[in-house]
Design an enzyme around this catalytic site. Structure first.
Site, mmCIF file in Angstrom:
data_model
loop_
_atom_site.group_PDB
_atom_site.id
_atom_site.type_symbol
_atom_site.label_atom_id
_atom_site.label_comp_id
_atom_site.label_asym_id
_atom_site.label_seq_id
_atom_site.Cartn_x
_atom_site.Cartn_y
_atom_site.Cartn_z
ATOM 1 N N CYS A 191 13.267 22.720 20.934
ATOM 2 C CA CYS A 191 14.216 23.795 20.669
ATOM 3 C C CYS A 191 13.517 24.890 19.870
ATOM 4 O O CYS A 191 12.820 24.596 18.896
ATOM 5 C CB CYS A 191 15.394 23.237 19.874
ATOM 6 S SG CYS A 191 16.646 24.461 19.496
ATOM 7 N N HIS A 243 21.876 21.123 26.493
ATOM 8 C CA HIS A 243 21.228 21.450 25.211
ATOM 9 C C HIS A 243 21.734 22.808 24.690
ATOM 10 O O HIS A 243 22.108 22.937 23.528
ATOM 11 C CB HIS A 243 19.706 21.464 25.413
ATOM 12 C CG HIS A 243 18.935 21.941 24.225
ATOM 13 N ND1 HIS A 243 18.099 21.116 23.499
ATOM 14 C CD2 HIS A 243 18.852 23.163 23.628
ATOM 15 C CE1 HIS A 243 17.567 21.810 22.495
ATOM 16 N NE2 HIS A 243 17.997 23.055 22.556
ATOM 17 N N GLU A 244 21.748 23.805 25.585
ATOM 18 C CA GLU A 244 22.186 25.155 25.163
ATOM 19 C C GLU A 244 23.682 25.160 24.839
ATOM 20 O O GLU A 244 24.112 25.848 23.910
ATOM 21 C CB GLU A 244 21.873 26.202 26.235
ATOM 22 C CG GLU A 244 20.417 26.315 26.658
ATOM 23 C CD GLU A 244 19.440 26.481 25.506
ATOM 24 O OE1 GLU A 244 19.840 26.899 24.408
ATOM 25 O OE2 GLU A 244 18.248 26.164 25.699
ATOM 26 N N HIS A 303 24.460 24.350 21.367
ATOM 27 C CA HIS A 303 24.320 25.453 20.399
ATOM 28 C C HIS A 303 25.629 26.244 20.257
ATOM 29 O O HIS A 303 25.913 26.785 19.188
ATOM 30 C CB HIS A 303 23.204 26.417 20.817
ATOM 31 C CG HIS A 303 21.821 25.903 20.567
ATOM 32 N ND1 HIS A 303 21.367 25.556 19.321
ATOM 33 C CD2 HIS A 303 20.776 25.705 21.403
ATOM 34 C CE1 HIS A 303 20.103 25.152 19.398
ATOM 35 N NE2 HIS A 303 19.715 25.236 20.656
HETATM 36 NI NI NI Z 1 17.801 24.765 21.388
#
Ligand code: NI
Length: 181
Positions: free
Chosen positions: A104, A146-147, A150
């Site tokens: 990341c 993963h995004e 966020h």
């Molecule tokens: Ni990330």
């Protein structure tokens, strides 16, 4: 809009903005997103990312780019057309789970092994303001999940099963073959 060297720099782990829930974008005001999307794209490219979410440049809006391609940080990444996703909504997660190593831009120098669904469908608005729906599988699905984390105030560090599933970038790249066995 400010456009100097420090504006929209990458926000790193420990910054409270990475713990916030991002707000939906008002798609009647897409024009205002242009500087944000431009900054996200350039930060992702210059740091060798394969995806980025707006909170990573300090913008708490539901925007991400997924852009898998092979590079020094991800030598085995498949090539895909960069995709901007605004207000993404995941659904229909696969029952099949897979453990993969993630990095990341907001967690420099570390990789973590995270178990997530192997496939997911996503509804989103593209950068022209059009509604889209796609099915993602394998590495692109992994980037999306993963995004998406966020956008809900999570990083991969929250998702590892154990601290033994964290290694440095150096160790990861040296031992990639055995770590992925
Ligand atoms: Ni990330």
């Amino acid at each position: 809009m400010i456009n100097n060297e420090t504006a929209y720099d990458i926000v790193e782990l420990g910054d409270p903005r990475l713990r916030q829930i991002s707000k939906p974008v008002d798609i009647s005001r897409m024009d205002e997103l242009v500087p944000v999307l431009t900054a996200m794209e350039s930060r992702m490219r210059e740091r060798g990312g394969v995806g980025i979410a707006a909170p990573q440049i300090g913008v708490l809006k539901q925007i991400m780019i997924i852009a898998s391609r092979p590079n020094a940080r991800y030598p085995d990444a498949p090539m895909m057309q960069p995709t901007v996703m605004i207000n993404p909504e995941p659904f229909c997660f696969s029952d099949q789970l897979v453990a993969l190593w993630e990095g990341c831009l907001s967690v420099p120098g570390l990789r973590g092994r995270v178990t997530r669904p192997d496939a997911v469908s996503v509804r989103f608005v593209n950068d022209s303001g059009d509604g889209q729906e796609i099915r993602l599988e394998g590495f692109p699905a992994r980037i999306f999940l993963h995004e998406y984390d966020h956008l809900i105030g999570k990083t991969f560090v929250d998702r590892v099963d154990s601290v033994t599933d964290l290694v440095t970038d150096k160790v990861y790249l040296e031992q990639m073959v055995s770590l992925n066995r």
